[in-house]
Motif scaffolding. Structure first.
Motif, PDB file in Angstrom:
ATOM      1  N   HIS A 175       7.655   9.295   6.207  1.00 17.78           N
ATOM      2  CA  HIS A 175       8.000  10.108   5.039  1.00 17.78           C
ATOM      3  C   HIS A 175       9.267  10.920   5.316  1.00 17.78           C
ATOM      4  CE1 HIS A 175       7.525  13.418   2.072  1.00 17.78           C
ATOM      5  NE2 HIS A 175       7.112  12.412   1.312  1.00 17.78           N
ATOM      6  N   ASN A 176       9.325  11.509   6.502  1.00 13.82           N
ATOM      7  CA  ASN A 176      10.510  12.295   6.870  1.00 13.82           C
ATOM      8  C   ASN A 176      11.762  11.423   6.931  1.00 13.82           C
ATOM      9  OD1 ASN A 176       8.912  14.559   6.988  1.00 13.82           O
ATOM     10  ND2 ASN A 176       8.707  14.528   9.206  1.00 13.82           N
ATOM     11  N   ALA A 177      11.613  10.175   7.398  1.00  9.59           N
ATOM     12  CA  ALA A 177      12.760   9.264   7.464  1.00  9.59           C
ATOM     13  C   ALA A 177      13.249   8.896   6.066  1.00  9.59           C
ATOM     14  CB  ALA A 177      12.384   8.001   8.242  1.00  9.59           C
ATOM     15  N   ARG A 220       9.834   6.191  -4.720  1.00 10.04           N
ATOM     16  CA  ARG A 220       8.931   5.925  -3.602  1.00 10.04           C
ATOM     17  C   ARG A 220       8.350   7.216  -3.031  1.00 10.04           C
ATOM     18  NH1 ARG A 220       5.382   2.617  -2.331  1.00 10.04           N
ATOM     19  NH2 ARG A 220       5.235   2.052  -0.155  1.00 10.04           N
ATOM     20  N   LEU A 221       9.195   8.232  -2.884  1.00 12.58           N
ATOM     21  CA  LEU A 221       8.725   9.515  -2.350  1.00 12.58           C
ATOM     22  C   LEU A 221       7.716  10.176  -3.289  1.00 12.58           C
ATOM     23  CD1 LEU A 221      12.019  10.829  -0.752  1.00 12.58           C
ATOM     24  CD2 LEU A 221       9.872  10.374   0.453  1.00 12.58           C
ATOM     25  N   GLU A 222       7.841   9.922  -4.590  1.00 14.95           N
ATOM     26  CA  GLU A 222       6.851  10.443  -5.550  1.00 14.95           C
ATOM     27  C   GLU A 222       5.517   9.719  -5.386  1.00 14.95           C
ATOM     28  OE1 GLU A 222       8.014  10.050  -9.642  1.00 14.95           O
ATOM     29  OE2 GLU A 222       9.809  11.267  -9.347  1.00 14.95           O
ATOM     30  N   ASP A 223       5.586   8.407  -5.163  1.00 16.33           N
ATOM     31  CA  ASP A 223       4.389   7.568  -5.168  1.00 16.33           C
ATOM     32  C   ASP A 223       3.645   7.513  -3.839  1.00 16.33           C
ATOM     33  OD1 ASP A 223       5.036   6.979  -7.763  1.00 16.33           O
ATOM     34  OD2 ASP A 223       5.852   4.987  -7.331  1.00 16.33           O
ATOM     35  N   VAL A 224       4.377   7.656  -2.741  1.00 23.70           N
ATOM     36  CA  VAL A 224       3.789   7.442  -1.424  1.00 23.70           C
ATOM     37  C   VAL A 224       2.968   8.662  -0.982  1.00 23.70           C
ATOM     38  CG1 VAL A 224       5.665   8.290   0.053  1.00 23.70           C
ATOM     39  CG2 VAL A 224       4.317   6.351   0.788  1.00 23.70           C
ATOM     40  N   ARG A 225       1.877   8.368  -0.265  1.00 27.03           N
ATOM     41  CA  ARG A 225       0.991   9.427   0.221  1.00 27.03           C
ATOM     42  C   ARG A 225       1.063   9.448   1.748  1.00 27.03           C
ATOM     43  NH1 ARG A 225      -4.492   9.233   1.636  1.00 27.03           N
ATOM     44  NH2 ARG A 225      -4.546   7.074   0.954  1.00 27.03           N
ATOM     45  N   VAL A 226       1.263  10.635   2.306  1.00 30.79           N
ATOM     46  CA  VAL A 226       1.342  10.793   3.759  1.00 30.79           C
ATOM     47  C   VAL A 226      -0.069  10.821   4.338  1.00 30.79           C
ATOM     48  CG1 VAL A 226       2.075  12.303   5.646  1.00 30.79           C
ATOM     49  CG2 VAL A 226       3.523  12.047   3.628  1.00 30.79           C
ATOM     50  N   THR A 231       0.850  -1.183   0.000  1.00 21.94           N
ATOM     51  CA  THR A 231       0.000   0.000   0.000  1.00 21.94           C
ATOM     52  C   THR A 231       0.892   1.242   0.000  1.00 21.94           C
ATOM     53  OG1 THR A 231      -1.595  -1.256   1.287  1.00 21.94           O
ATOM     54  CG2 THR A 231      -1.882   1.125   1.233  1.00 21.94           C
ATOM     55  N   ASN A 232       0.543   2.222  -0.804  1.00 22.18           N
ATOM     56  CA  ASN A 232       1.376   3.421  -0.953  1.00 22.18           C
ATOM     57  C   ASN A 232       1.016   4.523   0.026  1.00 22.18           C
ATOM     58  OD1 ASN A 232       3.147   2.541  -2.896  1.00 22.18           O
ATOM     59  ND2 ASN A 232       1.868   3.214  -4.591  1.00 22.18           N
ATOM     60  N   ILE A 233       1.036   4.207   1.319  1.00 18.51           N
ATOM     61  CA  ILE A 233       0.812   5.228   2.332  1.00 18.51           C
ATOM     62  C   ILE A 233       1.905   5.135   3.384  1.00 18.51           C
ATOM     63  CG2 ILE A 233      -1.665   5.458   1.978  1.00 18.51           C
ATOM     64  CD1 ILE A 233      -2.152   3.599   4.324  1.00 18.51           C
ATOM     65  N   THR A 234       2.124   6.237   4.066  1.00 15.07           N
ATOM     66  CA  THR A 234       3.127   6.296   5.121  1.00 15.07           C
ATOM     67  C   THR A 234       2.700   7.335   6.148  1.00 15.07           C
ATOM     68  OG1 THR A 234       5.491   6.520   5.579  1.00 15.07           O
ATOM     69  CG2 THR A 234       4.581   8.031   3.959  1.00 15.07           C
ATOM     70  N   THR A 235       3.271   7.226   7.326  1.00 15.97           N
ATOM     71  CA  THR A 235       3.038   8.259   8.335  1.00 15.97           C
ATOM     72  C   THR A 235       3.947   9.442   8.016  1.00 15.97           C
ATOM     73  OG1 THR A 235       4.748   7.397   9.809  1.00 15.97           O
ATOM     74  CG2 THR A 235       2.500   6.537  10.114  1.00 15.97           C
ATOM     75  N   ARG A 236       3.696  10.560   8.645  1.00 13.86           N
ATOM     76  CA  ARG A 236       4.540  11.741   8.466  1.00 13.86           C
ATOM     77  C   ARG A 236       5.991  11.416   8.866  1.00 13.86           C
ATOM     78  NH1 ARG A 236       3.878  15.927   5.580  1.00 13.86           N
ATOM     79  NH2 ARG A 236       1.706  15.905   6.210  1.00 13.86           N
ATOM     80  N   ALA A 237       6.151  10.716  10.002  1.00 14.34           N
ATOM     81  CA  ALA A 237       7.493  10.348  10.467  1.00 14.34           C
ATOM     82  C   ALA A 237       8.190   9.421   9.470  1.00 14.34           C
ATOM     83  CB  ALA A 237       7.416   9.684  11.842  1.00 14.34           C
TER      84      ALA A 237
END
Length: 161
Positions: A11-13, A68-74, A3-9
């Motif tokens: 994403h920052n990592a 990944r940073l382009e695709d992932v949603r925070v 799944t292309n989601i992440t927490t804010r932390a």
């Protein structure tokens, strides 16, 4: 496919890792490759071969992180999540034998190196989603069904920076 989601932390990592690789580590290794190449015969130069391999690995990881940073949603915490298990929740569960576990439901990229994080795509997380404290949850495991009770649910509300 995760799944292309992440927490804010999370994403920052990922951003911090990319920044470190690109601005610090890669230039350092590039210098070593240039130095090793200046010594002459590259075919028998272990320093050159090792650092060239390392450079390829760094470049591969940099490409992955950029994509990944382009695709992932925070996904940040929302007050509507309170009281139920959703993405980003810390969940305390217990089974019939009294064995307890505590973990956080996060994105695929965040679980590595953490024993207290599970992927949103895992069978446990899927079974827990939208449940409330006190609910019983049946989780499909390789050894059969496992019954867990949700003890508590909490969220880190300081993430929305």
């Amino acid at each position: 496919m995760p799944t292309n989601i992440t927490t804010r932390a999370g994403h920052n990592a990922l951003k911090a890792e990319l920044d470190h690789l690109w601005r610090t580590y890669r230039p350092e290794i590039t210098q070593k490759v240039a130095w090793a190449a200046s010594l002459g015969d590259r075919s028998e130069n272990a320093d050159y071969q090792y650092n060239k391999k390392l450079l390829r690995e760094i470049d591969r990881r940099v490409r992955y992180l950029r994509k990944r940073l382009e695709d992932v949603r925070v996904v940040d915490y929302s007050p509507e999540q309170e009281g139920k298990v959703f993405f980003g929740a810390w969940v305390d569960i217990e089974n019939q034998e009294g064995l307890g576990k505590r973990f956080r439901i996060v994105g695929y990229d965040e679980i590595y190196g953490r024993n207290d994080y599970i992927s949103i795509d895992s069978p446990m997380a899927r079974a827990l989603l939208k449940k409330q404290e006190g609910d019983e949850v049946v989780v499909q495991t390789p050894t059969g069904e496992a019954l867990w009770y949700i003890e508590s649910i909490s969220y880190e509300k300081t993430e929305s920076t």
